[in-house]
Scaffold this motif. Structure first.
Motif, PDB file in Angstrom:
ATOM      1  N   VAL A   1       0.846  -1.200   0.000  1.00  0.00           N
ATOM      2  CA  VAL A   1       0.000   0.000   0.000  1.00  0.00           C
ATOM      3  C   VAL A   1       0.878   1.246   0.000  1.00  0.00           C
ATOM      4  O   VAL A   1       0.619   2.214  -0.716  1.00  0.00           O
ATOM      5  N   ALA A   2       1.929   1.202   0.764  1.00  0.00           N
ATOM      6  CA  ALA A   2       2.831   2.361   0.853  1.00  0.00           C
ATOM      7  C   ALA A   2       3.525   2.644  -0.472  1.00  0.00           C
ATOM      8  O   ALA A   2       3.824   3.785  -0.793  1.00  0.00           O
ATOM      9  N   ASN A   3       3.768   1.592  -1.235  1.00  0.00           N
ATOM     10  CA  ASN A   3       4.540   1.766  -2.470  1.00  0.00           C
ATOM     11  C   ASN A   3       3.754   1.446  -3.735  1.00  0.00           C
ATOM     12  O   ASN A   3       4.342   1.127  -4.764  1.00  0.00           O
ATOM     13  N   HIS A   4       2.448   1.469  -3.633  1.00  0.00           N
ATOM     14  CA  HIS A   4       1.673   1.077  -4.806  1.00  0.00           C
ATOM     15  C   HIS A   4       1.789   2.109  -5.931  1.00  0.00           C
ATOM     16  O   HIS A   4       1.742   3.304  -5.689  1.00  0.00           O
ATOM     17  N   PRO A   5       1.963   1.616  -7.161  1.00  0.00           N
ATOM     18  CA  PRO A   5       2.119   2.531  -8.304  1.00  0.00           C
ATOM     19  C   PRO A   5       0.961   3.522  -8.440  1.00  0.00           C
ATOM     20  O   PRO A   5       1.157   4.643  -8.888  1.00  0.00           O
ATOM     21  N   ASP A   6      -0.241   3.088  -8.045  1.00  0.00           N
ATOM     22  CA  ASP A   6      -1.394   3.985  -8.168  1.00  0.00           C
ATOM     23  C   ASP A   6      -1.328   5.149  -7.189  1.00  0.00           C
ATOM     24  O   ASP A   6      -1.935   6.190  -7.409  1.00  0.00           O
ATOM     25  N   GLY A   7      -0.607   4.947  -6.119  1.00  0.00           N
ATOM     26  CA  GLY A   7      -0.604   5.984  -5.083  1.00  0.00           C
ATOM     27  C   GLY A   7       0.738   6.683  -4.923  1.00  0.00           C
ATOM     28  O   GLY A   7       1.147   7.004  -3.822  1.00  0.00           O
ATOM     29  N   GLY A   8       1.408   6.901  -6.021  1.00  0.00           N
ATOM     30  CA  GLY A   8       2.656   7.651  -5.929  1.00  0.00           C
ATOM     31  C   GLY A   8       3.897   6.781  -5.826  1.00  0.00           C
ATOM     32  O   GLY A   8       5.014   7.279  -5.821  1.00  0.00           O
ATOM     33  N   GLY A   9       3.699   5.476  -5.748  1.00  0.00           N
ATOM     34  CA  GLY A   9       4.849   4.577  -5.721  1.00  0.00           C
ATOM     35  C   GLY A   9       5.315   4.309  -7.140  1.00  0.00           C
ATOM     36  O   GLY A   9       4.914   4.994  -8.061  1.00  0.00           O
ATOM     37  N   ASN A  10       6.154   3.317  -7.339  1.00  0.00           N
ATOM     38  CA  ASN A  10       6.534   2.994  -8.707  1.00  0.00           C
ATOM     39  C   ASN A  10       6.681   1.502  -8.911  1.00  0.00           C
ATOM     40  O   ASN A  10       6.744   0.719  -7.974  1.00  0.00           O
ATOM     41  N   HIS A  11       6.732   1.118 -10.181  1.00  0.00           N
ATOM     42  CA  HIS A  11       6.661  -0.301 -10.535  1.00  0.00           C
ATOM     43  C   HIS A  11       7.888  -1.086 -10.103  1.00  0.00           C
ATOM     44  O   HIS A  11       7.791  -2.251  -9.796  1.00  0.00           O
ATOM     45  N   TYR A  12       9.015  -0.422 -10.097  1.00  0.00           N
ATOM     46  CA  TYR A  12      10.247  -1.144  -9.768  1.00  0.00           C
ATOM     47  C   TYR A  12      10.203  -1.658  -8.336  1.00  0.00           C
ATOM     48  O   TYR A  12      10.439  -2.832  -8.079  1.00  0.00           O
ATOM     49  N   ILE A  13       9.868  -0.776  -7.410  1.00  0.00           N
ATOM     50  CA  ILE A  13       9.801  -1.182  -6.005  1.00  0.00           C
ATOM     51  C   ILE A  13       8.661  -2.177  -5.802  1.00  0.00           C
ATOM     52  O   ILE A  13       8.819  -3.184  -5.107  1.00  0.00           O
ATOM     53  N   ALA A  14       7.526  -1.910  -6.451  1.00  0.00           N
ATOM     54  CA  ALA A  14       6.379  -2.807  -6.310  1.00  0.00           C
ATOM     55  C   ALA A  14       6.727  -4.219  -6.774  1.00  0.00           C
ATOM     56  O   ALA A  14       6.352  -5.202  -6.143  1.00  0.00           O
ATOM     57  N   SER A  15       7.472  -4.312  -7.889  1.00  0.00           N
ATOM     58  CA  SER A  15       7.828  -5.641  -8.388  1.00  0.00           C
ATOM     59  C   SER A  15       8.766  -6.344  -7.424  1.00  0.00           C
ATOM     60  O   SER A  15       8.697  -7.554  -7.236  1.00  0.00           O
ATOM     61  N   LYS A  16       9.638  -5.561  -6.782  1.00  0.00           N
ATOM     62  CA  LYS A  16      10.545  -6.153  -5.790  1.00  0.00           C
ATOM     63  C   LYS A  16       9.761  -6.704  -4.609  1.00  0.00           C
ATOM     64  O   LYS A  16      10.063  -7.765  -4.077  1.00  0.00           O
ATOM     65  N   ILE A  17       8.747  -5.965  -4.193  1.00  0.00           N
ATOM     66  CA  ILE A  17       7.940  -6.384  -3.050  1.00  0.00           C
ATOM     67  C   ILE A  17       7.191  -7.674  -3.379  1.00  0.00           C
ATOM     68  O   ILE A  17       7.159  -8.618  -2.592  1.00  0.00           O
ATOM     69  N   ASN A  18       6.622  -7.722  -4.589  1.00  0.00           N
ATOM     70  CA  ASN A  18       5.885  -8.923  -4.981  1.00  0.00           C
ATOM     71  C   ASN A  18       6.813 -10.119  -5.117  1.00  0.00           C
ATOM     72  O   ASN A  18       6.455 -11.228  -4.732  1.00  0.00           O
ATOM     73  N   GLU A  19       7.993  -9.865  -5.651  1.00  0.00           N
ATOM     74  CA  GLU A  19       8.968 -10.949  -5.783  1.00  0.00           C
ATOM     75  C   GLU A  19       9.310 -11.505  -4.405  1.00  0.00           C
ATOM     76  O   GLU A  19       9.414 -12.712  -4.200  1.00  0.00           O
ATOM     77  N   ALA A  20       9.466 -10.593  -3.464  1.00  0.00           N
ATOM     78  CA  ALA A  20       9.817 -10.994  -2.097  1.00  0.00           C
ATOM     79  C   ALA A  20       8.716 -11.853  -1.492  1.00  0.00           C
ATOM     80  O   ALA A  20       8.981 -12.901  -0.897  1.00  0.00           O
ATOM     81  N   LYS A  21       7.478 -11.430  -1.680  1.00  0.00           N
ATOM     82  CA  LYS A  21       6.363 -12.185  -1.109  1.00  0.00           C
ATOM     83  C   LYS A  21       6.276 -13.567  -1.740  1.00  0.00           C
ATOM     84  O   LYS A  21       6.147 -14.563  -1.047  1.00  0.00           O
ATOM     85  N   ASP A  22       6.389 -13.598  -3.061  1.00  0.00           N
ATOM     86  CA  ASP A  22       6.310 -14.889  -3.760  1.00  0.00           C
ATOM     87  C   ASP A  22       7.350 -15.862  -3.240  1.00  0.00           C
ATOM     88  O   ASP A  22       7.082 -17.037  -3.061  1.00  0.00           O
ATOM     89  N   MET A  23       8.524 -15.327  -2.990  1.00  0.00           N
ATOM     90  CA  MET A  23       9.615 -16.193  -2.543  1.00  0.00           C
ATOM     91  C   MET A  23       9.305 -16.782  -1.164  1.00  0.00           C
ATOM     92  O   MET A  23       9.489 -17.971  -0.933  1.00  0.00           O
ATOM     93  N   LEU A  24       8.828 -15.951  -0.265  1.00  0.00           N
ATOM     94  CA  LEU A  24       8.521 -16.434   1.085  1.00  0.00           C
ATOM     95  C   LEU A  24       7.346 -17.400   1.060  1.00  0.00           C
ATOM     96  O   LEU A  24       7.328 -18.396   1.768  1.00  0.00           O
TER      97      LEU A  24
END
Lengths: 78, 116
Positions: free
Chosen positions: A45-68
């Protein structure tokens, strides 16, 4: 109180490690799935592309979750 | 005569030991590669010495080559603040390092006199 914690140096690791995953989500590797999911949601939520975040960080976060999550399903019985 | 013999023996012995040690070292390296220990060690070294590239910094902040310094600062403030309240310290660090990296680039450009 002044901010005394030192920032982590450098960029993201070229290949995501378990250590980095835990750092990105702000959880411990052994935390329960619920806690990881909740942490992922909060960070996302803090880094969502829709809310001022960006795709690079968002993709890193999703990658991290998938891995765990992947790790949580198979492997250890705990 | 006897001295020469002893000297020969010593030379031969040391070459054999040297060769054996070289082989053991190679074998150890191979084993380390198999278990991923060496890989991890190399990664650690790289991690310690690595500084962020400009490209990654731009990706992290979501800015392009054409972005002005004001835009970058704006982005940085927002991301930094957000990660301070509900993100993670690690991501906050990355945002901070990205700004640091771009700051250097933009300062250099200013000195060179090229408009960015």
């Amino acid at each position: 109180m002044p901010h005394v914690r030192k920032f982590y140096p450098g960029g993201f690791e070229t290949e995501m490690s378990r250590r980095e995953v835990a750092l990105i989500l702000g959880v411990r590797e052994r935390d329960a799935l619920d806690k990881i999911k909740e942490a992922h949601k909060r960070v996302m939520v803090a880094n969502h592309p829709d809310g001022g975040g960006n795709h690079y960080i968002a993709s890193k976060i999703n990658e991290a979750k998938d891995m765990l999550m992947r790790k949580g399903k198979s492997g250890s019985i705990f | 005569m006897a001295g020469k013999l002893i000297a020969n023996l010593i030379v031969m012995g040391s070459t054999i030991i040297g060769r054996a040690m070289l082989q053991a070292y190679r074998k150890a390296l191979e084993n380390a590669n198999k278990t991923g220990v060496a890989h991890e060690a190399i990664n650690n070294i790289r991690r310690a010495s690595k500084t962020m590239t400009e490209q990654e910094a731009r990706q992290i902040l979501g800015v392009t080559e054409q972005s002005t310094w004001e835009e970058i600062i704006q982005r940085y403030d927002k991301l930094f603040e957000r990660n301070a309240t509900s993100g993670s310290f690690y991501l906050q660090s990355k945002v901070h390092r990205a700004k640091e990296c771009l700051e250097k680039v933009y300062q250099k450009n200013k000195q060179d006199g090229t408009p960015t």
